[in-house]
Enzyme design. Structure first.
Site, mmCIF file in Angstrom:
data_model
loop_
_atom_site.group_PDB
_atom_site.id
_atom_site.type_symbol
_atom_site.label_atom_id
_atom_site.label_comp_id
_atom_site.label_asym_id
_atom_site.label_seq_id
_atom_site.Cartn_x
_atom_site.Cartn_y
_atom_site.Cartn_z
ATOM 1 N N LYS A 55 7.746 2.762 13.830
ATOM 2 C CA LYS A 55 7.314 4.069 14.338
ATOM 3 C C LYS A 55 7.747 4.257 15.796
ATOM 4 O O LYS A 55 8.200 5.329 16.188
ATOM 5 C CB LYS A 55 5.789 4.201 14.210
ATOM 6 C CG LYS A 55 5.359 4.421 12.764
ATOM 7 C CD LYS A 55 3.861 4.241 12.533
ATOM 8 C CE LYS A 55 3.572 4.339 11.034
ATOM 9 N NZ LYS A 55 2.182 4.060 10.672
ATOM 10 N N GLN A 99 -3.078 2.367 13.687
ATOM 11 C CA GLN A 99 -2.522 1.732 12.492
ATOM 12 C C GLN A 99 -3.651 1.143 11.640
ATOM 13 O O GLN A 99 -4.491 0.396 12.144
ATOM 14 C CB GLN A 99 -1.521 0.636 12.915
ATOM 15 C CG GLN A 99 -0.808 -0.020 11.760
ATOM 16 C CD GLN A 99 0.096 0.959 10.986
ATOM 17 O OE1 GLN A 99 0.780 1.792 11.582
ATOM 18 N NE2 GLN A 99 0.069 0.874 9.677
ATOM 19 N N ASP A 122 -1.628 11.934 12.075
ATOM 20 C CA ASP A 122 -1.676 11.374 10.719
ATOM 21 C C ASP A 122 -2.331 12.351 9.741
ATOM 22 O O ASP A 122 -2.218 12.183 8.524
ATOM 23 C CB ASP A 122 -2.507 10.074 10.717
ATOM 24 C CG ASP A 122 -1.643 8.834 10.619
ATOM 25 O OD1 ASP A 122 -0.480 8.960 10.201
ATOM 26 O OD2 ASP A 122 -2.148 7.738 10.955
#
Ligand code: NDP
Length: 289
Positions: A55, A99, A122
């Site tokens: 990422k 994460q 997200d």
């Protein structure tokens, strides 16, 4: 035998990234704002390490400022929430990503709820989930967003089609079924308690599979000329990546099919960048939709 055309997520993701470079340059030259993403990793799970490194590299590729915040496994929930509070206030970061999975002693729910919805790239915050349900502009989770973008870029029309989604998770199955429905598909959702799975999947003109079990979908599940989107990522005993769909057996029946690897995965990564740029555009009052 004719074979289903490959939907090449890897090259499509490259296109998305190329477009973003221009969009980021334009945003910076018009407003002075450069998009920023903060990625938090708690502990050192090897798979998570790989994901976050990817990422951060993706951000570098397109010119998004990114910071990887590594916290030890022993970090308390309060400490993590404090870090999120700090990033919520930091104007350099338009997106915050924690994460998952988190260590057991930390509630992922509390952590996700703490991220400001306008920085929730997200798309997991209940405010964004709720907006998605009622059809308001929101951050859409990256995997379903990427799938819709793959359909659009391949020129596959969704309206009026019968779509079947196998899997009902919050991050894939539920949101993709909503997006397909909002794009005017007729949607059937299947899950582990569905009886006679093939009788449903065989009716799918668009079949999305997000189960997490290798080859749970074979040719007997697939309608001729269906578009098959395989979200699953599984590791074979030999260490190879494989999807939820028996690719070799299903490809001859399908009109289009996504490979694993190189299908949904790269587009998921690309859509995180898109969401981050959108967050920055919004923060700069320079909204492009
Ligand atoms: P979850 O484990 O959260 O959900 C799996 C779903 O599949 C559940 O709804 C479950 O039903 C259903 N299911 C399980 N077994 C069967 C079966 N035999 N028949 C029908 N349905 C079944 O998984 P995720 O949605 O998080 O992920 C799914 C897969 O996609 C995984 O392999 C994951 O690694 C991958 N993934 C890939 C991404 C990418 O970028 N390409 C991103 C996210 C995930 P029930 O609800 O009844 O338990």
């Amino acid at each position: 035998m004719s074979a289903g055309q490959l939907i090449d997520g890897k090259s499509m993701a490259q296109d998305v990234k190329r477009e973003l470079v221009q969009r980021i340059d334009r945003l910076e030259s018009e407003t002075g704002v450069r998009p920023g993403l903060a990625v938090i990793l708690v502990g050192n799970d090897p798979a998570s390490e790989t994901y976050v490194r990817g990422k951060v590299q993706d951000c570098r590729d397109v010119g998004i400022r990114s910071e990887l915040i590594r916290l030890p496994e022993s970090t308390t929930e309060e400490e993590l929430l404090g870090e999120i509070d700090r990033l919520n206030e930091d104007p350099l970061f338009h997106g915050i990503l924690v994460q998952l999975p988190l260590p057991r002693h930390i509630s992922a729910e509390r952590v996700i709820h703490r991220i400001r919805p306008e920085k929730d790239v997200d798309g997991f915050h209940p405010i964004n989930v709720g907006k998605l349900v009622i059809g308001q502009e929101s951050f859409v989770p990256c995997t379903p967003y990427g799938i819709m973008e793959m359909l659009r870029r391949t020129g596959i029309s969704v309206a009026g089609k019968h779509a079947v989604v196998v899997g009902r998770s919050n991050i894939v199955g539920k949101p993709i079924s909503l997006l397909l429905q909002q794009a005017d598909a007729t949607v059937t959702m299947c899950h582990s308690r569905t009886k006679d799975l093939p009788s449903h999947t065989q009716r799918a003109e668009i079949l999305v599979v997000a189960v997490g079990k290798p080859h749970v979908i074979g040719p007997e599940h697939v309608r001729p000329n269906a578009v098959v989107i395989d979200v699953g990522i599984n590791r074979t005993p030999e260490g190879k990546l494989t999807g939820d769909v028996d690719f070799e057996a299903v490809r001859p029946i399908a009109s289009y099919i996504t490979p694993v690897p190189g299908g949904v995965g790269p587009m998921t990564r690309a859509m995180l960048l898109v969401n981050t740029v959108r967050a920055a555009e919004r923060a700069a009052g320079n909204v492009r939709g």
